[in-house]
Write an enzyme that holds these catalytic residues in place. Structure first.
Site, PDB file in Angstrom:
ATOM      1  N   GLY A   1       0.843  -1.204   0.000  1.00 62.35           N
ATOM      2  CA  GLY A   1       0.000   0.000   0.000  1.00 62.35           C
ATOM      3  C   GLY A   1       0.873   1.247   0.000  1.00 62.35           C
ATOM      4  O   GLY A   1       1.869   1.310   0.714  1.00 62.35           O
TER       5      GLY A   1
ATOM      6  N   ARG B   1      -5.935  -1.797   9.022  1.00 63.08           N
ATOM      7  CA  ARG B   1      -6.012  -3.257   8.894  1.00 63.08           C
ATOM      8  C   ARG B   1      -6.366  -3.862  10.254  1.00 63.08           C
ATOM      9  O   ARG B   1      -7.390  -3.485  10.814  1.00 63.08           O
ATOM     10  CB  ARG B   1      -4.697  -3.812   8.348  1.00 63.08           C
ATOM     11  CG  ARG B   1      -4.887  -4.967   7.409  1.00 63.08           C
ATOM     12  CD  ARG B   1      -3.582  -5.421   6.827  1.00 63.08           C
ATOM     13  NE  ARG B   1      -3.206  -4.650   5.653  1.00 63.08           N
ATOM     14  CZ  ARG B   1      -3.666  -4.864   4.429  1.00 63.08           C
ATOM     15  NH1 ARG B   1      -4.504  -5.827   4.201  1.00 63.08           N
ATOM     16  NH2 ARG B   1      -3.286  -4.121   3.420  1.00 63.08           N
TER      17      ARG B   1
ATOM     18  N   ARG C   1       0.241  -4.846  -5.309  1.00 68.18           N
ATOM     19  CA  ARG C   1       0.307  -6.069  -4.499  1.00 68.18           C
ATOM     20  C   ARG C   1       0.296  -7.208  -5.512  1.00 68.18           C
ATOM     21  O   ARG C   1      -0.710  -7.444  -6.172  1.00 68.18           O
ATOM     22  CB  ARG C   1      -0.915  -6.163  -3.579  1.00 68.18           C
ATOM     23  CG  ARG C   1      -1.119  -4.938  -2.667  1.00 68.18           C
ATOM     24  CD  ARG C   1      -2.145  -5.258  -1.602  1.00 68.18           C
ATOM     25  NE  ARG C   1      -2.796  -4.090  -1.038  1.00 68.18           N
ATOM     26  CZ  ARG C   1      -2.295  -3.357  -0.032  1.00 68.18           C
ATOM     27  NH1 ARG C   1      -1.147  -3.664   0.492  1.00 68.18           N
ATOM     28  NH2 ARG C   1      -2.983  -2.322   0.447  1.00 68.18           N
TER      29      ARG C   1
ATOM     30  N   MET D   1      -8.728   3.470   8.868  1.00 66.51           N
ATOM     31  CA  MET D   1      -7.972   2.293   8.392  1.00 66.51           C
ATOM     32  C   MET D   1      -7.004   1.793   9.458  1.00 66.51           C
ATOM     33  O   MET D   1      -6.973   2.296  10.579  1.00 66.51           O
ATOM     34  CB  MET D   1      -7.219   2.653   7.120  1.00 66.51           C
ATOM     35  CG  MET D   1      -8.055   2.637   5.874  1.00 66.51           C
ATOM     36  SD  MET D   1      -7.006   2.935   4.433  1.00 66.51           S
ATOM     37  CE  MET D   1      -8.130   2.464   3.120  1.00 66.51           C
TER      38      MET D   1
ATOM     39  N   ASP E   1      -0.578   2.021   8.480  1.00 64.95           N
ATOM     40  CA  ASP E   1      -1.134   1.222   9.583  1.00 64.95           C
ATOM     41  C   ASP E   1      -0.262   1.246  10.841  1.00 64.95           C
ATOM     42  O   ASP E   1      -0.749   0.976  11.938  1.00 64.95           O
ATOM     43  CB  ASP E   1      -1.313  -0.240   9.145  1.00 64.95           C
ATOM     44  CG  ASP E   1      -2.211  -0.366   7.933  1.00 64.95           C
ATOM     45  OD1 ASP E   1      -3.005   0.565   7.701  1.00 64.95           O
ATOM     46  OD2 ASP E   1      -2.125  -1.377   7.222  1.00 64.95           O
TER      47      ASP E   1
ATOM     48  N   ASP F   1       4.892  -5.221   5.671  1.00 69.52           N
ATOM     49  CA  ASP F   1       5.161  -6.622   6.005  1.00 69.52           C
ATOM     50  C   ASP F   1       5.124  -7.575   4.809  1.00 69.52           C
ATOM     51  O   ASP F   1       6.002  -8.412   4.637  1.00 69.52           O
ATOM     52  CB  ASP F   1       4.064  -7.109   6.971  1.00 69.52           C
ATOM     53  CG  ASP F   1       4.591  -7.155   8.389  1.00 69.52           C
ATOM     54  OD1 ASP F   1       5.796  -6.962   8.576  1.00 69.52           O
ATOM     55  OD2 ASP F   1       3.773  -7.387   9.292  1.00 69.52           O
TER      56      ASP F   1
ATOM     57  N   THR G   1       3.997   2.263   5.936  1.00 73.49           N
ATOM     58  CA  THR G   1       2.572   1.923   5.857  1.00 73.49           C
ATOM     59  C   THR G   1       1.822   2.804   6.835  1.00 73.49           C
ATOM     60  O   THR G   1       2.298   3.026   7.948  1.00 73.49           O
ATOM     61  CB  THR G   1       2.293   0.444   6.194  1.00 73.49           C
ATOM     62  OG1 THR G   1       0.887   0.298   6.479  1.00 73.49           O
ATOM     63  CG2 THR G   1       3.051  -0.049   7.414  1.00 73.49           C
TER      64      THR G   1
ATOM     65  N   ASP H   1       1.827  -0.927  11.742  1.00 76.23           N
ATOM     66  CA  ASP H   1       1.603  -2.260  12.326  1.00 76.23           C
ATOM     67  C   ASP H   1       2.818  -3.176  12.190  1.00 76.23           C
ATOM     68  O   ASP H   1       2.704  -4.391  12.318  1.00 76.23           O
ATOM     69  CB  ASP H   1       0.385  -2.925  11.658  1.00 76.23           C
ATOM     70  CG  ASP H   1       0.581  -3.124  10.154  1.00 76.23           C
ATOM     71  OD1 ASP H   1       1.560  -2.586   9.596  1.00 76.23           O
ATOM     72  OD2 ASP H   1      -0.244  -3.819   9.537  1.00 76.23           O
TER      73      ASP H   1
HETATM   74  O1  F6P Z   1      -2.154  -1.295   4.579  1.00 82.31           O
HETATM   75  C1  F6P Z   1      -2.641  -0.039   4.225  1.00 82.31           C
HETATM   76  C2  F6P Z   1      -4.127  -0.097   4.000  1.00 82.31           C
HETATM   77  O2  F6P Z   1      -4.559   1.200   3.628  1.00 82.31           O
HETATM   78  C3  F6P Z   1      -4.955  -0.632   5.169  1.00 82.31           C
HETATM   79  O3  F6P Z   1      -5.161   0.306   6.182  1.00 82.31           O
HETATM   80  C4  F6P Z   1      -6.221  -1.053   4.477  1.00 82.31           C
HETATM   81  O4  F6P Z   1      -6.906  -2.043   5.186  1.00 82.31           O
HETATM   82  C5  F6P Z   1      -5.699  -1.581   3.155  1.00 82.31           C
HETATM   83  O5  F6P Z   1      -4.419  -0.998   2.949  1.00 82.31           O
HETATM   84  C6  F6P Z   1      -6.546  -1.295   1.978  1.00 82.31           C
HETATM   85  O6  F6P Z   1      -5.996  -1.975   0.895  1.00 82.31           O
HETATM   86  P1  F6P Z   1      -6.296  -1.615  -0.608  1.00 82.31           P
HETATM   87  O7  F6P Z   1      -5.628  -0.314  -0.933  1.00 82.31           O
HETATM   88  O8  F6P Z   1      -5.725  -2.753  -1.365  1.00 82.31           O
HETATM   89  O9  F6P Z   1      -7.783  -1.482  -0.749  1.00 82.31           O
END
Ligand code: F6P
Length: 321
Positions: free
Chosen positions: A11, A172, A72, A170, A128, A103, A126, A130
């Site tokens: 992300g 995660r 991804r 957000m 997050d 991660d 990130t 996390d």
């Molecule tokens: O990991 C970053 C993040 O923005 C999370 O907070 C969220 O759950 C996820 O990515 C969303 O993923 P995507 O951009 O693939 O919808």
């Protein structure tokens, strides 16, 4: 080390662009030729790799997201595609990789290292926050500022109409963004995966405020709880307060990096290039309050458990019940 390829992965997060710019400039200052990988792991497989030029870097510092783009990639899970990525690096004479991401990206690169011995160092980035072993990941400060601006605006409308607002943020499975933004926005309720919550206790705590005609009630809910929808209905049905839910969504990932993220990007980038020059081949740069920057083996980071600042948890606990 004569050459390094720099990439962003997973992300996007604010701070990625300044980190790329600084890594390129610092690598050059240490006589290392920098390359850029576009489109993250997908670009590594498809060979979207070029020598870095000044044109690539100009106007990059203040931009959110990642100008190198990111993805991804499911294909990276296969040995065949990791082999293709390795051949792409070899064909260009690239010795090492610097990956700026989360991660999932570190796990992918760790596998590439295990299979083909491609040396790499990672910078945690990130929103997050996390990632185990580091107190800070690039992009967090910017995301928190975006969230705070949004919650300030929502407070205005909530107070104007005496409503309860449930704001889903957000993160995660991590409640860090929700905890910090709850404190920063003066939320009455904070629901996160890390702290048990008790709606009956919240009901008792807020009952008198509701009876006195409080102007607004604000709840920040981490997406990992999957509870925002339920809480919104609970306000209406149990507390008898008209409520609205706002899912902030991907707006939290955008915006120009804050000064703090720009500065941290510079420091992370220098620490990462230095680590590669020292011969680190499979580690992540981490930052701990009071201890500064250091290096951790990738497996400790990807298998470790994220520890949230205990003081932050204690400050938020009263908002959970
Ligand atoms: O990991 C970053 C993040 O923005 C999370 O907070 C969220 O759950 C996820 O990515 C969303 O993923 P995507 O951009 O693939 O919808």
């Amino acid at each position: 080390m004569k050459s390094v390829a720099i990439m962003t992965s997973g992300g996007d997060a604010a701070g990625m662009n300044p980190a790329v710019k600084c890594a390129v400039e610092y690598a050059r200052s240490r006589d290392v030729e920098p390359f850029l990988v576009y489109d993250g792991l997908r670009g590594l497989i498809d060979g979207s790799i070029k020598a870095a030029s000044d044109v690539d870097l100009s106007g990059m510092l203040h931009r959110g997201g990642t100008l190198l783009r990111t993805a991804r990639s499911k294909r990276f899970h296969s040995h065949e595609h990791r082999e293709a990525a390795t051949r792409n690096l070899e064909a260009r004479g690239i010795e090492k990789l610097l990956v700026i991401g989360g991660d999932g990206s570190f796990q992918g690169l760790n596998q590439l290292h295990a299979d083909f011995g491609v040396p790499f160092v990672g910078i945690p980035a990130t929103i997050d926050n996390d990632i185990a072993g580091t107190d800070y990941c690039l992009g967090v400060d910017t995301a928190l500022n975006v969230i705070c601006r949004a919650t300030d605006s929502l407070r205005d409308t909530a107070a104007s109409m005496r409503r309860a607002f449930v704001v889903e943020v957000m993160g995660r499975n991590c409640g860090y963004l929700a905890m910090v933004s709850s404190l920063a926005s003066g939320a009455e309720i904070c629901l996160v995966p890390e702290i048990p919550y008790d709606l009956a206790a919240i009901d008792r705590r807020l009952q008198s405020r509701v009876e006195e005609g409080t102007r607004s009630i604000f709840a920040i809910v981490a997406e990992g709880t999957r509870y925002a929808d339920h809480l919104t209905r609970w306000f209406n049905d149990t507390l008898n307060v008209e409520s609205r839910m706002t899912v902030l969504g991907h707006v939290q990932r955008g915006g120009s990096p804050t000064v703090y993220d720009r500065l941290m990007a510079y420091k992370f980038a220098v620490a990462a290039i230095e680590a590669l020059l020292d011969g680190e081949d499979n580690s992540i740069i981490v930052h701990r309050r009071g201890a500064g920057f250091s290096r951790l083996p990738v497996h400790e980071v990807v298998e470790g458990k994220k520890e949230i600042d205990p003081m932050l948890m204690e400050l938020c606990r009263p908002l959970c019940g």
